[in-house]
Design a protein around this motif. Structure first.
Motif, mmCIF file in Angstrom:
data_model
loop_
_atom_site.group_PDB
_atom_site.id
_atom_site.type_symbol
_atom_site.label_atom_id
_atom_site.label_comp_id
_atom_site.label_asym_id
_atom_site.label_seq_id
_atom_site.Cartn_x
_atom_site.Cartn_y
_atom_site.Cartn_z
ATOM 1 N N MET A 40 0.834 -1.178 0.000
ATOM 2 C CA MET A 40 0.000 0.000 0.000
ATOM 3 C C MET A 40 0.882 1.245 0.000
ATOM 4 O O MET A 40 1.772 1.407 0.815
ATOM 5 C CB MET A 40 -0.875 -0.020 1.249
ATOM 6 C CG MET A 40 -1.791 1.165 1.361
ATOM 7 S SD MET A 40 -2.863 1.002 2.800
ATOM 8 C CE MET A 40 -2.223 2.305 3.790
ATOM 9 N N ARG A 41 0.635 2.122 -0.919
ATOM 10 C CA ARG A 41 1.368 3.381 -0.999
ATOM 11 C C ARG A 41 0.821 4.367 0.012
ATOM 12 O O ARG A 41 -0.381 4.433 0.245
ATOM 13 C CB ARG A 41 1.227 3.988 -2.402
ATOM 14 C CG ARG A 41 1.968 3.209 -3.443
ATOM 15 C CD ARG A 41 3.303 3.842 -3.609
ATOM 16 N NE ARG A 41 4.014 3.255 -4.711
ATOM 17 C CZ ARG A 41 5.317 3.180 -4.733
ATOM 18 N NH1 ARG A 41 6.025 3.630 -3.735
ATOM 19 N NH2 ARG A 41 5.928 2.662 -5.754
ATOM 20 N N GLN A 42 1.720 5.123 0.619
ATOM 21 C CA GLN A 42 1.314 6.148 1.566
ATOM 22 C C GLN A 42 1.772 7.498 1.055
ATOM 23 O O GLN A 42 2.721 7.604 0.293
ATOM 24 C CB GLN A 42 1.916 5.882 2.941
ATOM 25 C CG GLN A 42 1.411 4.617 3.586
ATOM 26 C CD GLN A 42 2.005 4.433 4.973
ATOM 27 O OE1 GLN A 42 3.102 4.853 5.248
ATOM 28 N NE2 GLN A 42 1.247 3.793 5.835
ATOM 29 N N HIS A 43 1.114 8.524 1.528
ATOM 30 C CA HIS A 43 1.497 9.882 1.176
ATOM 31 C C HIS A 43 2.806 10.224 1.875
ATOM 32 O O HIS A 43 3.056 9.772 2.998
ATOM 33 C CB HIS A 43 0.389 10.855 1.600
ATOM 34 C CG HIS A 43 0.550 12.216 1.028
ATOM 35 N ND1 HIS A 43 1.386 13.139 1.597
ATOM 36 C CD2 HIS A 43 0.016 12.800 -0.062
ATOM 37 C CE1 HIS A 43 1.355 14.259 0.893
ATOM 38 N NE2 HIS A 43 0.526 14.072 -0.130
ATOM 39 N N GLY A 44 3.630 11.028 1.261
ATOM 40 C CA GLY A 44 4.934 11.397 1.804
ATOM 41 C C GLY A 44 4.884 11.957 3.214
ATOM 42 O O GLY A 44 5.687 11.601 4.078
ATOM 43 N N ASP B 166 2.698 11.363 5.513
ATOM 44 C CA ASP B 166 2.377 10.290 6.451
ATOM 45 C C ASP B 166 3.624 9.478 6.796
ATOM 46 O O ASP B 166 3.821 9.086 7.946
ATOM 47 C CB ASP B 166 1.308 9.364 5.871
ATOM 48 C CG ASP B 166 -0.020 10.082 5.641
ATOM 49 O OD1 ASP B 166 -0.299 11.060 6.374
ATOM 50 O OD2 ASP B 166 -0.750 9.669 4.733
ATOM 51 N N VAL B 167 4.457 9.259 5.798
ATOM 52 C CA VAL B 167 5.701 8.514 6.026
ATOM 53 C C VAL B 167 6.632 9.309 6.933
ATOM 54 O O VAL B 167 7.253 8.757 7.847
ATOM 55 C CB VAL B 167 6.384 8.170 4.690
ATOM 56 C CG1 VAL B 167 7.728 7.509 4.930
ATOM 57 C CG2 VAL B 167 5.493 7.271 3.839
#
Length: 108
Positions: A1-5, A7-8
């Motif tokens: 699952m890709r996360q927004h920058g 959020d990371v």
């Protein structure tokens, strides 16, 4: 699952804050690593976890393809010549896969 920058970034900040006190306690007296480990950049096999080591136990150098360049070599030389490590490890891809299989069987 890709996360927004962003959020990371928040996840990294929270994780870092969680271990800062333990890290400071563990390394307050200086560095005395056991080994230098030049390993693949593969995020699934960090040397500290593969070898069940903790903060300050190894100089970990991670490079795509385990290729030694001048900066990697300088880090290895520092570990051996200045920090006094007695072992330099170059685990290859087959070894990393072997470690993954071991941990999967261990955790099953």
């Amino acid at each position: 699952m890709r996360q927004h920058g962003r959020d990371v970034v928040q996840l990294c900040i929270k994780s870092r804050l969680r271990i800062v006190a333990a890290q400071l306690d563990a390394t307050a007296g200086g560095q005395t690593p056991l080994a230098v480990v030049l390993s693949c950049i593969d995020s699934r096999v960090p040397a500290e976890l593969v070898f069940d080591l903790g903060i300050g136990d190894v100089f970990s150098i991670r490079v795509a393809g385990n290729v030694i360049g001048s900066k990697s070599l300088g880090s290895i030389e520092y570990g051996v010549g200045v920090a006094g490590v007695k072992l330099v490890l170059f685990p290859g891809w087959d070894y990393e896969e072997l470690c993954l299989l071991y941990w999967r069987s261990f955790l099953s």
